[in-house]
Write an enzyme that holds these catalytic residues in place. Structure first.
Site, PDB file in Angstrom:
ATOM      1  CB  SER A 183      -0.960   0.005   1.190  1.00  0.00           C
ATOM      2  OG  SER A 183      -0.288  -0.309   2.384  1.00  0.00           O
ATOM      3  CG  HIS A 211      -3.808  -1.128  -2.098  1.00  0.00           C
ATOM      4  ND1 HIS A 211      -4.397   0.116  -2.157  1.00  0.00           N
ATOM      5  CD2 HIS A 211      -3.428  -1.306  -0.817  1.00  0.00           C
ATOM      6  CE1 HIS A 211      -4.357   0.676  -0.968  1.00  0.00           C
ATOM      7  NE2 HIS A 211      -3.773  -0.163  -0.130  1.00  0.00           N
ATOM      8  CE  LYS A 247      -7.589   0.353   0.943  1.00  0.00           C
ATOM      9  NZ  LYS A 247      -6.814  -0.547   1.782  1.00  0.00           N
TER      10      LYS A 247
HETATM   11  C1  LIG Z   1      -6.828  -0.672   3.219  1.00  0.00           C
HETATM   12  C2  LIG Z   1      -6.191  -1.965   3.503  1.00  0.00           C
HETATM   13  C3  LIG Z   1      -6.769  -2.859   4.396  1.00  0.00           C
HETATM   14  C4  LIG Z   1      -7.970  -2.474   5.225  1.00  0.00           C
HETATM   15  O1  LIG Z   1      -9.121  -2.406   4.472  1.00  0.00           O
HETATM   16  P1  LIG Z   1     -10.343  -1.507   5.008  1.00  0.00           P
HETATM   17  O2  LIG Z   1     -11.519  -2.040   4.292  1.00  0.00           O
HETATM   18  O3  LIG Z   1     -10.012  -0.109   4.659  1.00  0.00           O
HETATM   19  O4  LIG Z   1     -10.408  -1.716   6.490  1.00  0.00           O
HETATM   20  C5  LIG Z   1      -6.188  -4.093   4.551  1.00  0.00           C
HETATM   21  N1  LIG Z   1      -5.070  -4.433   3.878  1.00  0.00           N
HETATM   22  C6  LIG Z   1      -4.463  -3.592   3.025  1.00  0.00           C
HETATM   23  C7  LIG Z   1      -3.245  -4.018   2.298  1.00  0.00           C
HETATM   24  C8  LIG Z   1      -4.999  -2.323   2.825  1.00  0.00           C
HETATM   25  O5  LIG Z   1      -4.395  -1.459   2.026  1.00  0.00           O
END
Ligand SMILES: *Cc1c(COP(=O)(O)O)cnc(C)c1O
Length: 399
Positions: A183, A211, A247
């Site tokens: 990320s 992602h 996302k």
């Molecule tokens: C954003 C993210 C999460 C968490 O997801 P949410 O739905 O925002 O709680 C978990 N793992 C990774 C790699 C992320 O980037």
């Protein structure tokens, strides 16, 4: 209470003095390629809205329709009376989309990782975790109580040596866990090699595709598909895929996709699944609509990747260090904390919103502006951003 408040205040002061205090900025518009903050419009260059679906009219209308038909709330956890037809439908189309036997929806990615690791591992087990894995994985590892061995970022040789070192130690389960796309770096885990190493040592592989969902692979199926590991056989049985709807899919929530036994087990054992109210109909309907769009609209992914290449190659051409980014997450290395904050402020003055990333999110000395491009950005917006980055980069002697 007074003592509590005093100690909190002292700690906040220390953070402020070290330029590490986090603040909330308020966005007054919907999330698109442009956002409004404090009455001013900015190009949004740090969201995870990779496909621009957060404000897509088709997704919005699906949510509105679901509210009309099913109301605002699921009103209970899935195991009580909150398991609505929409939840099961989303799980079916998610499993179909991912090419897995089953899928289970969690309320957030954070809860999916925490709940899954807490359920699948305990003191008898050992977890192998990439050094740059997401905080939710780190917290899930801690919550499980399992032994945790951290391997150097994307270093499969190191992973192999840790797997060998743990062989014969009598662990019940061995689990390797990695982000598919990292990320803060925008690089991709070397999944074929990791999957082989795991397989050789009888370990299960868990991939966090927060992602990569909607970004990598055919129709955005994710990193396992991107590497061709999705065929039935080898990987199919020994890879568990986690991903989010929050996302690229512009909705909210997360899934764990894999064998049906994993789903059944998590329903029974994952506390983050059991003890929480099910996601509301509007959110589930938005996720369903977003997956449909991914399956039908091929232009959207093409636009994302065109914009990604345009911005990343542009930045590299200007002399910026974008680490090993291969995805729409493009870190721009800026160095120390102060310079990174200044860089972000200069961008903001020119109408670009991209936040500074500092410790503890990244180690000191490798602070960065984490930029992301989306399918919603116009080519002219990306070109404008490149001109601003050039100006600010030269002014602050980053390039
Ligand atoms: C954003 C993210 C999460 C968490 O997801 P949410 O739905 O925002 O709680 C978990 N793992 C990774 C790699 C992320 O980037």
């Amino acid at each position: 209470m007074n003592l509590l408040l005093k100690t909190l205040k002292d700690e906040l002061t220390i953070l402020k003095d070290s330029h590490l205090l986090r603040n909330l900025n308020r966005v007054d518009s919907e999330q698109s390629s442009r956002i409004t903050i404090g009455g001013r419009e900015y190009i949004s260059l740090c969201s995870n809205n990779y496909l621009g679906l957060a404000a897509d009219i088709r997704v919005k209308e699906s949510s509105i329709e679901a509210i009309k038909n099913y109301g605002n709330s699921a009103a209970a956890s899935r195991l009580v009376s909150g398991n609505m037809a929409l939840h099961e439908h989303l799980e079916e189309i998610t499993a179909e989309f991912k090419g897995t036997e089953a899928a289970l929806v969690f309320n957030t990615g954070y809860m999916a990782n925490a709940g899954m690791l807490q359920a699948l591992a305990n003191e008898q087990d050992v977890l192998f975790s990439d050094a740059l894995n997401h905080a939710s994985i780190i917290d899930g590892c801690r919550l499980s109580g399992a032994k945790v061995l951290v391997y150097r970022h994307r270093d499969v040789e190191h992973l192999r040596s840790l797997l060998s070192g743990a062989a014969g130690a009598g662990h019940r389960r061995k689990i390797v866990i990695t982000d598919g796309v990292f990320s803060m770096e925008g690089d991709i885990a070397p999944l074929p090699d990791i999957a082989h190493a795991a397989e050789e040592h009888d370990a299960v592989l868990i991939v966090d595709d927060a992602h990569a969902t909607g970004v990598l692979g055919k129709n955005g199926k994710g990193s396992v598909d991107f590497f061709g590991l999705a065929q039935p056989g080898l990987a199919q049985q020994s890879i568990i895929q986690m991903g989010t709807y929050s996302k690229a899919l512009g909705s909210f929530g997360a899934y764990i996709a894999g064998p049906a036994e994993v789903r059944d087990y998590l329903i029974n054992k994952a506390r983050a699944f059991i003890y929480t109210t099910a996601l509301p109909p509007s959110v589930i309907a938005a996720s369903i609509a977003a997956i449909r769009i991914l399956q039908e609209d091929h232009n959207i992914l093409n636009r994302l990747w065109q914009n990604t290449r345009l911005f990343r190659e542009g930045l590299k051409g200007l002399g910026f260090n974008t680490l090993n980014s291969e995805t729409p997450i493009i870190p721009v290395l800026t160095g120390d904390i102060k310079k990174t904050i200044l860089f972000s402020e200069r961008l903001s003055e020119s109408g670009i919103y991209a936040v500074p990333v500092r410790p503890p999110t990244v180690p000191e000395g490798v602070c960065r502006i984490r930029t992301t491009v989306t399918a919603a950005h116009a080519e002219s917006e990306i070109e404008f951003c490149l001109r601003v980055f050039e100006k600010v980069g030269k002014e602050l002697r980053v390039i």
